[in-house]
Scaffold this active site. Structure first.
Site, mmCIF file in Angstrom:
data_model
loop_
_atom_site.group_PDB
_atom_site.id
_atom_site.type_symbol
_atom_site.label_atom_id
_atom_site.label_comp_id
_atom_site.label_asym_id
_atom_site.label_seq_id
_atom_site.Cartn_x
_atom_site.Cartn_y
_atom_site.Cartn_z
ATOM 1 N N HIS A 158 0.845 -1.183 0.000
ATOM 2 C CA HIS A 158 0.000 0.000 0.000
ATOM 3 C C HIS A 158 0.882 1.235 0.000
ATOM 4 C CE1 HIS A 158 -0.380 1.145 4.552
ATOM 5 N NE2 HIS A 158 0.758 0.539 4.348
ATOM 6 N N CYS B 138 5.640 6.334 4.962
ATOM 7 C CA CYS B 138 4.442 5.626 4.503
ATOM 8 C C CYS B 138 3.887 6.187 3.199
ATOM 9 C CB CYS B 138 3.366 5.641 5.584
ATOM 10 S SG CYS B 138 3.847 4.726 7.063
ATOM 11 N N HIS C 37 5.135 0.501 -0.224
ATOM 12 C CA HIS C 37 5.757 -0.467 0.667
ATOM 13 C C HIS C 37 4.751 -1.560 0.987
ATOM 14 C CE1 HIS C 37 3.636 2.297 3.360
ATOM 15 N NE2 HIS C 37 3.657 1.345 4.282
ATOM 16 N N HIS D 260 3.477 -4.927 3.893
ATOM 17 C CA HIS D 260 3.459 -5.467 5.253
ATOM 18 C C HIS D 260 2.979 -6.912 5.220
ATOM 19 C CE1 HIS D 260 3.900 -1.500 7.097
ATOM 20 N NE2 HIS D 260 2.932 -1.064 6.306
ATOM 21 N N HIS E 257 -1.751 -10.481 -1.144
ATOM 22 C CA HIS E 257 -0.911 -10.170 -2.298
ATOM 23 C C HIS E 257 -1.597 -9.213 -3.268
ATOM 24 C CE1 HIS E 257 1.405 -13.451 -0.616
ATOM 25 N NE2 HIS E 257 2.435 -12.927 -1.248
ATOM 26 N N GLU F 4 0.424 -4.209 11.385
ATOM 27 C CA GLU F 4 1.301 -4.100 10.219
ATOM 28 C C GLU F 4 2.708 -4.593 10.539
ATOM 29 O OE1 GLU F 4 -0.563 -0.223 7.962
ATOM 30 O OE2 GLU F 4 1.087 0.092 9.362
#
EC number: 4.-.-.-
Length: 117
Positions: free
Chosen positions: A14, A25, A29, A31, A69, A107
């Protein structure tokens, strides 16, 4: 009050592009997310459960099909913060299981967001 919880995992990317460019953020990136749904009831059902854990399998199917994914910016209507995700999963769960009392989303191993009405 009786409480149960079950944990689900998925990986996704995201980007919180509404944040300043220098915020970590704001960059693309990913998680390894953990979602924990909590259900509560004052009384147990005839089988001695708040709800049978096996009945929560549709949440795994939903997460696997819609979130695992994936790029969450393409999945979520609101910014894909852990807080918004907790609310999203809470709303999805409570519509199916009225005993839903909270949802937590992580996360990282050190961070959690929770939605509990």
């Amino acid at each position: 009050m009786y409480k149960i919880s079950k944990e689900f995992h998925f990986s996704a990317s995201h980007q919180l592009s509404h944040l300043p460019d220098d915020h970590q953020c704001a960059r693309l990136h990913g998680h390894n997310y953990v979602v924990v749904v909590e259900l509560a009831a004052a009384e147990l059902n005839a089988d001695g459960f708040v709800r049978d854990y096996g009945e929560l399998k549709p949440l795994k199917s939903y997460i696997d099909a819609q979130f695992d994914h994936r790029h969450l910016n393409e999945v979520m209507e609101r910014p894909s913060t852990a807080e918004n995700m907790a609310r999203h999963f809470y709303d999805w769960c409570v519509a199916r299981w009225p005993e839903t009392s909270a949802v937590r989303v992580s996360e990282t191993p050190k961070t959690w967001a929770e939605y509990r009405p």
